[in-house]
Design an enzyme around this catalytic site. Structure first.
Site, short mmCIF file in Angstrom:
data_model
loop_
_atom_site.label_atom_id
_atom_site.label_comp_id
_atom_site.label_asym_id
_atom_site.label_seq_id
_atom_site.Cartn_x
_atom_site.Cartn_y
_atom_site.Cartn_z
N ALA A 133 8.13 45.10 7.14
CA ALA A 133 7.78 43.96 6.51
C ALA A 133 6.41 44.19 5.99
O ALA A 133 5.58 43.56 6.49
CB ALA A 133 7.88 42.80 7.33
N HIS A 147 -0.82 46.89 5.80
CA HIS A 147 -0.11 48.50 5.92
C HIS A 147 -0.54 49.35 4.74
O HIS A 147 -0.82 50.49 4.94
CB HIS A 147 1.33 48.28 6.16
CG HIS A 147 1.79 47.38 6.99
ND1 HIS A 147 2.53 46.06 6.90
CD2 HIS A 147 2.09 47.63 8.43
CE1 HIS A 147 2.94 45.54 8.10
NE2 HIS A 147 2.47 46.47 8.98
N SER A 153 -0.35 39.87 8.48
CA SER A 153 0.63 40.19 9.29
C SER A 153 1.99 39.97 9.40
O SER A 153 2.21 38.82 8.41
CB SER A 153 0.35 39.31 10.81
OG SER A 153 1.33 39.35 11.82
N ARG A 158 4.43 38.85 10.99
CA ARG A 158 4.85 37.78 11.48
C ARG A 158 4.25 36.30 10.66
O ARG A 158 4.93 35.37 10.75
CB ARG A 158 4.14 37.62 12.77
CG ARG A 158 4.88 38.39 13.94
CD ARG A 158 4.43 38.06 15.26
NE ARG A 158 5.13 39.03 16.28
CZ ARG A 158 4.86 40.18 16.70
NH1 ARG A 158 3.77 40.85 16.12
NH2 ARG A 158 5.64 40.85 17.55
#
Ligand code: AMP
Length: 285
Positions: free
Chosen positions: A32, A37, A189, A191
């Site tokens: 995700a 990243h 994130s 999340r």
């Protein structure tokens, strides 16, 4: 970009790289993917001949089955993003490939990291760092990188992996990359995807409070005063359930009182917003 699902294929590729003296940079992730990243991948691209990214949602580091079940999986989008930053290899193994003997406790080798894992994330997510230690050391053996990149957003994870790498003589340089944030300050994130639009609008409150705390620390306010101020802000905002908010030493993650220059500190926080658990930190150096 080549995608490898098998450890054997990955190892063959790695052996060829070693034979031709190419350096390898490694970015382990749970997918995700977002700009945080991609920043790690870009840094690895700059500093190594070959960059390998792994995507593996590691079941042994989740102490909450619901969190694991709802962890976002976006392989198609992830591959496109990795192609966009010219990542060389994506390692995308199955749980069976990573854990051929299963993930039952009795099958696993364990890690104890001492004091550094007992507080903060370790206290609220029992077994979490044991699972992180297991999967990262497996990946390190498989990828055998020269350098490995981790986000400072997960500060405790970074410190524990750096310690593990040194104590187990992996011979890998562990590099911490500063937290990448949304324009409104929210730490990126995977999340965040699970926040409702109402929650997403409220989420930058975490960064606002810790930024103001950092400001107060820079103006020499005592740690206890700054902490009490921050905790009160969360007591008044009923959207959040605060799990921890601390000012800690970055050497051992223990609470700071009083400040001892020239040590480095961090404000660290974990809070629930709706069903999502968010963490963040700010370094004070
Ligand atoms: P994850 O997929 O959440 O396990 O994260 C994979 C790596 O990316 C870890 O080293 C994280 O610390 C790092 N990371 C996650 N979010 C960010 C961010 N906002 N900025 C920098 N690095 C991040």
């Amino acid at each position: 970009m080549n995608v490898f699902n098998k450890v054997s294929t990955l190892k063959e590729f790695v052996n060829n790289c070693k034979f031709s003296k190419k350096t390898i940079g490694f970015v382990p992730t749970m997918g995700a993917l977002h700009e945080g990243h991609l920043t790690l991948i870009r840094q690895s691209k700059k500093e190594n001949d070959i960059t390998i990214c792994s995507i593996f949602v590691n079941p042994t580091q989740f102490n909450n089955a619901i969190d694991l079940k709802h962890y976002p999986i976006k392989h198609t989008e992830d591959k496109a993003l990795l192609e966009g930053v010219e990542c060389d290899i994506l390692f995308l193994p199955s749980v069976e490939e990573m854990y051929p003997s299963g993930i039952e406790n009795k099958n696993l080798v364990g890690f104890l990291f001492g004091d550094i894992e007992k507080q903060l994330e370790g206290a609220f997510r029992p077994g979490h760092f044991n699972g992180v230690g297991i999967v990262v050391s497996k990946l390190f053996h498989m990828v055998n990188p020269d350098k490995a990149y981790f986000g400072l957003k997960d500060l405790q994870q970074f410190l524990i992996i750096r310690k593990m790498t040194k104590e187990l003589s992996f011979g890998i340089e562990v590099i911490g990359v500063p937290t990448v944030r949304e324009e409104d300050g929210l730490a990126m994130s995977s999340r965040n995807l699970r926040l409702t639009s109402d929650e997403r609008a409220k989420a930058p409150f975490i960064y606002e409070v810790i930024s103001e705390m950092k400001n107060k620390i820079n103006h020499s306010q005592a740690p206890k005063e700054v902490l009490d101020w921050g905790i009160q802000k969360f007591q008044k905002n009923t959207s959040f359930h605060l799990e921890y908010l601390e000012i800690v030493n970055t050497s051992d993650l223990k609470p700071v009182e009083p400040y001892q220059t020239p040590n480095a500190y961090a404000i660290v926080i974990a809070a629930h917003l709706g069903k999502v658990r968010l963490i963040d930190n700010l370094l004070i150096e």
